[in-house]
Design an enzyme around this catalytic site. Structure first.
Site, PDB file in Angstrom:
ATOM      1  CG  ASN A   1      -9.103  -2.269   1.900  1.00 19.13           C
ATOM      2  OD1 ASN A   1      -8.418  -3.253   2.144  1.00 19.13           O
ATOM      3  ND2 ASN A   1      -9.103  -1.191   2.674  1.00 19.13           N
ATOM      4  CD  GLU A   2      -9.473  -2.661   7.129  1.00 22.44           C
ATOM      5  OE1 GLU A   2      -8.605  -3.290   7.717  1.00 22.44           O
ATOM      6  OE2 GLU A   2      -9.559  -1.417   7.179  1.00 22.44           O
TER       7      GLU A   2
ATOM      8  CD  GLU B   1      -2.975   1.137   2.214  1.00 22.34           C
ATOM      9  OE1 GLU B   1      -3.873   1.991   2.136  1.00 22.34           O
ATOM     10  OE2 GLU B   1      -2.997   0.204   3.022  1.00 22.34           O
TER      11      GLU B   1
ATOM     12  CB  CYS C   1      -7.345   2.741   3.876  1.00 27.76           C
ATOM     13  SG  CYS C   1      -7.841   1.738   5.294  1.00 27.76           S
TER      14      CYS C   1
END
Length: 660
Positions: free
Chosen positions: A378-379, A48, A247
């Site tokens: 994502n998440e 990331e 994120c």
């Protein structure tokens, strides 16, 4: 690690624990009793763009704000000179003509003859690391009505002394933008240098994409990746690379979400955006953190291919970060997001005659990347995620049924959010469920049995993000100490033991710049010159290098080994190398003696190999002591059918024995 192949030996190994001359229940390994297959993707890496992971890190560009597109157009730049007056250096905006890269710099040079007359200086990403004897490649885009300007390109130390320099004379004239480049060599090594252009002559010139790369990029690719950072990944032989996050996929709002189509094609046409970690943490405000996308989806696929790993892209599912704005796209407007996912498969796998396959070929890779899997969101959590996931899943499975889809289970490994998603994904027979755990080391020790009770016939698990937190989640004083690493090693025995449930796993985050991080802990730390692996890195590397092909039965008495006598263990065989690989964690503060007894009609080799890490729980690695906590190999003697072993306190050990 310097491991030599061993002489083949038998099939059934029994480890008998002897502590202070007291016998205990034996640890039994039956190398014939295969309990699960280990997927080639079992151990991978998660990337990331956090902690200056891409710009200022893996992407080797040395100039910050090279195209003047930061919120403050001259951030990172300083304009000075005895002959610089108001209006001589202007930032111009051509928004309607070039929306993806609208700004450029216009410099009006008035009879400059000295290096102090008109200068542009760039500070780099926390300085510029300069290496003696290394070639540096400068390039720029420019246009000028007529010739008359000479540009002196200079690398300097922090005091302004020259470290390397050359001259570039822009030769083309007219209204069209041109590109020109020149190379030169540095004569000293500097940790935090800077870059300067000083102008000589007279005239007006427009400048854009002012760029400087070291000559030692990964595979010597022009405008490529930082070689030492990629090498750290290649050394692990990971099964997959997950990208671009994290994120970062979601963005703080939908306007700043990650859009893969904006990250491919000519570098000068890739649209810069703010990095969502720019102002995320009060303790680490990073106002100069942007994404230039020089490291884009093409480069991610290429890097994964280079190091022999499967590519795992994660795409935005129409939801921004739920901790920030929680924006969602109305379901009736989700079409473009779904189309992006469909087009990505075509970009990765499509024939060169297809729209997106042609774009891949134009970038220099006509052969398909052979994408096999993709993450949707994502998440993300809640019913709003499930609604959008269902639309993505139908569209992707209808057109590309072979692509495995990874579904989010939210931010935590338990609780109402997790229960809702986990139940829904199982009911829908999802391919893989992405579980995340950022927890204290004790949680990892206590959850080594987490997957023993999971349905082996249900959806598979991707342990997509995990890291033991020495203090608390996202604390700025978290450390990558041996306590966190050995806790992860213990937990990973449970992942490996249940490889028929857990098909993939990756530590997160991956990289952090020592002068530009936002989150700790992190697996690999870098500065402008160096890179080192944490104890956590070496644990991950040991698992990845010795993952084997099949899990075999290992018991203490008649039970799995997950905390008894502070031991955690798993075992695999590798049918490619004909080895039995035993992983054992001694989480106690005392040495434990093991007498390994082998029951087999076959002879044993005279020696075996044990690779171990053992240290004080507070021990860490650093730039000064990068090998403070690392694996060490030793040969262990085998007497007949007995192998005496000593497991040091707080140790992670891998014992490798050849099978005939």
């Amino acid at each position: 690690m310097n491991i030599k192949k061993l002489v083949p030996l038998g099939l059934i190994v029994v480890l008998t624990l002897n502590a202070n001359a007291q016998k205990s229940l034996p640890i039994t390994i039956n190398a014939d009793k295969v309990t699960a297959q280990v997927k080639p993707t079992m151990w991978g890496v998660f990337f990331e763009d956090i902690n200056l992971g891409a710009d200022g890190g893996l992407y080797a560009e040395l100039i910050k704000n090279r195209s003047f597109e930061f919120t403050a157009p001259l951030m990172g730049w300083t304009v000075k000179g005895k002959k610089v007056t108001e209006g001589d250096v202007l930032v111009l905006n051509r928004q309607q003509m070039q929306a993806t890269n609208p700004r450029y710099l216009r410099v009006n040079v008035k009879s400059a003859t000295d290096k102090a007359d008109v200068t542009l200086t760039n500070e780099g990403f926390r300085g510029i690391g300069i290496k003696k004897g290394l070639r540096y490649d400068f390039s720029m885009m420019y246009r000028q009505p007529e010739t008359g300007i000479k540009m002196h390109v200079v690398l300097q130390d922090d005091k302004g002394s020259t470290v390397g320099e050359t001259v570039l004379v822009p030769t083309q004239t007219g209204a069209e933008w041109q590109k020109q480049s020149v190379s030169f060599t540095a004569n000293r090594t500097i940790q935090k240098g800077k870059f300067q252009i000083w102008f000589e002559g007279k005239g007006v010139i427009d400048l854009d994409m002012i760029s400087l790369f070291p000559g030692d990029t990964w595979k010597k690719r022009p405008a490529g990746l930082r070689a030492d950072m990629v090498q750290m990944l290649a050394d692990m032989k990971p099964g997959f690379v997950r990208f671009p996050g994290g994120c970062i996929v979601e963005g703080r709002d939908l306007a700043t979400r990650y859009q893969w189509k904006k990250t491919i094609g000519p570098i000068e046409d890739r649209e810069l955006t703010i990095n969502r970690w720019n102002t995320e943490f009060k303790h680490r405000q990073t106002s100069d953190y942007f994404q230039t996308f020089g490291l884009g989806f093409f480069e991610y696929f290429q890097m994964a291919e280079d190091i022999g790993a499967e590519a795992l892209p994660i795409l935005n599912c129409g939801m921004a970060c739920q901790f920030n704005t929680a924006e969602v796209v109305p379901l009736e407007e989700l079409g473009p997001y779904v189309q992006d996912a469909l087009d990505l498969v075509e970009f990765a796998n499509g024939d060169v005659t297809t729209t997106w396959g042609k774009k891949r070929a134009e970038m220099g890779h006509p052969a398909p990347f052979n994408l096999k899997m993709m993450g949707v969101g994502n998440e993300n959590w809640g019913p709003q995620y499930l609604e959008r996931l269902a639309i993505f899943t139908k569209a992707l499975k209808d057109k590309y049924p072979q692509i495995k889809l990874i579904n989010s289970s939210g931010t935590d490994p338990n609780g109402a959010r997790f229960d809702l998603l986990n139940s829904a994904h199982r009911k829908a027979n999802a391919d893989l469920i992405d579980e995340h755990y950022y927890r204290a080391p004790e949680w990892f020790f206590n959850n080594a049995t987490r997957y023993d009770s999971y349905d082996k016939n249900g959806p598979k698990i991707f342990a997509g993000e995990y890291a033991a937190q020495s203090k608390e989640i996202a604390s700025p004083i978290n450390q990558n100490n041996w306590k966190t690493a050995i806790a992860e090693a213990a937990f990973m025995t449970g992942l490996e033991r249940n490889a028929d449930v857990v098909n993939m796993a990756s530590y997160a985050p991956l990289f952090a710049h020592t002068d530009g991080w936002q989150w700790t802990p992190d697996m690999i730390w870098v500065d402008n010159q160096q890179v080192y692996g944490t104890p956590n890195y070496y644990v991950q590397k040991m698992y990845s290098l010795y993952k084997g092909t099949n899990v075999v039965d290992i018991k203490l008495g008649n039970k799995i080994i997950a905390g008894q006598d502070s031991l955690y263990a798993s075992a695999v065989v590798d049918h490619k190398t004909n080895e039995l690989i035993i992983k054992i964690v001694n989480a106690s503060n005392k040495p434990q003696m093991h007498d390994v007894q082998v029951r087999s009609s076959k002879k044993l080799p005279v020696t075996g190999i044990m690779t171990s890490i053992s240290s004080d729980l507070a021990a860490v690695n650093s730039f000064e002591k990068s090998t403070n906590v690392i694996p060490k190999d030793e040969r262990v003697s085998i007497k007949g059918k007995s192998i005496p072993l000593t497991l040091k306190p707080y140790s992670f050990n891998i014992v490798r024995l050849s099978l005939r």
